[in-house]
Design an enzyme around this catalytic site. Sequence first.
Site, PDB file in Angstrom:
ATOM      1  N   ASN A  87       5.841 -10.356  83.094  1.00  0.00           N
ATOM      2  CA  ASN A  87       6.181 -11.817  82.818  1.00  0.00           C
ATOM      3  C   ASN A  87       7.319 -12.334  82.759  1.00  0.00           C
ATOM      4  OD1 ASN A  87       5.327 -10.123  81.191  1.00  0.00           O
ATOM      5  ND2 ASN A  87       5.563 -12.568  79.335  1.00  0.00           N
ATOM      6  N   HIS A 172      -5.544 -10.057  80.670  1.00  0.00           N
ATOM      7  CA  HIS A 172      -5.344 -10.710  79.067  1.00  0.00           C
ATOM      8  C   HIS A 172      -6.600 -10.854  79.313  1.00  0.00           C
ATOM      9  CE1 HIS A 172      -2.620 -11.942  76.218  1.00  0.00           C
ATOM     10  NE2 HIS A 172      -3.549 -12.870  75.922  1.00  0.00           N
ATOM     11  N   ASP A 303       1.651  -2.389  74.035  1.00  0.00           N
ATOM     12  CA  ASP A 303       2.289  -4.433  74.463  1.00  0.00           C
ATOM     13  C   ASP A 303       3.499  -4.318  73.938  1.00  0.00           C
ATOM     14  OD1 ASP A 303       1.744  -6.116  75.503  1.00  0.00           O
ATOM     15  OD2 ASP A 303       0.633  -6.799  73.464  1.00  0.00           O
TER      16      ASP A 303
END
Length: 422
Positions: A87, A172, A303
């Site tokens: 992303n 996710h 993360d």
Amino acid sequence: MTLTITNIRRPNSETLESITLENGLIKGWNLPAEGEIIDGKGGTLAPALIELHAHLREPGQTEKEDLASGLAAAAAGGYGTVVSMPNTSPVVDDPAIVRSLIEKANRLGFARLRPAAALTRGQTGETLAELTFLQDAGAAMFTDDGRTNEDARVLRLGLEYAGSLGMVVSVHAEDASLRADGVMNEGAVSEALGLPGNPAAAEAARVARDLEIVAGLQAQDRPVRLHVQHLSTARALDLVREAKRRGLPVTCEVCPHHLTLTDEALRSFDSIYKVAPPLRTQADADSLLAGLLDGSVDCIATDHAPHTRAEKERDLLTAPSGIAYIELAFPLMWTRFGATLGLERLLDLMTQAPARVMGWPEPSLEAGAPADLTVFDLHTERTVNPAEFKSKAKFTPWAGESLRGWPMLTVVGGAVAYRREA
């Protein structure tokens, strides 16, 4: 290239030994010292950690992090391999971007990069990306992490296509309509603070949907591999646990911040604690730890999600979600949970287990294995000082805490990627 590390211990051993590395492989133990000699200072040698979920922000967001800072931070944290999320700006949905990231990372000499590529073009969730070409370029997995996959049909097609390539799809798992504008866990604390909440049901509902998609594909004998990212709730973990009992091909990860922090931290109104999915309750954290102990949780991932200090100093409604702490993950887990999990289990969760999730060869300390290694100081306490971070995000919820288990040396491909100066 030959390297010998002396005065080291194997995990759970008190015997000091030496290991010799040559041409990127482990040559053997307790051989006559050759090449460069490094004193391991009595530390514990383990395979280098593997990170399946990190945001390195390149291309296009390098004010937050870049490959140099992110992979240096990973090496300082004991990681030898990092899977980066797609992303970015532009999104990693083009084979040329995958190749360029790998080539740049190889030149840097820090942790090894295995980029994840987007499952859908632009991560819009509408049209599948060119998965075969992305795999050929070196993509490690497919994911639209950073966005949730709202169109169930597109996700099903993606799982089916990726499965035919032998690739993992990582998700996710949050229902966007249930999450809505929630900025923290929905519960007593959010009600007391008057902040919009993100209910546990948002995660559980999406996990349940995705597991049913996997069950349907499995019933048709379609190869499929689903990995659920950063589980944060007891209910979602129960769903995964039951799916595993049914024989579904699903794996999951949990993050140290969901194990060590709860929604109570948000009473400070400090956006450093804003993450997605949000910090949950102590009961949820306890359930995740139980999942690590009983094997329901497959691995630990961070993360790692760096932002600029200015972004994280916004109010809770407008600040971006994410905590950056790849340099602290092992010391944090060892200090908080080493006595509960034990060294062997903790190392497995951060080395062999991520490799199993991906279908990679499991790392080893045996002769002939790749020389991706880390030496840990399991005993000396050091104070967390964000100013010393290799990451650009030089702030952390654990600043000032005393932790044990700091990496002293990280070797990747037989070459030193990190060496603590003092």
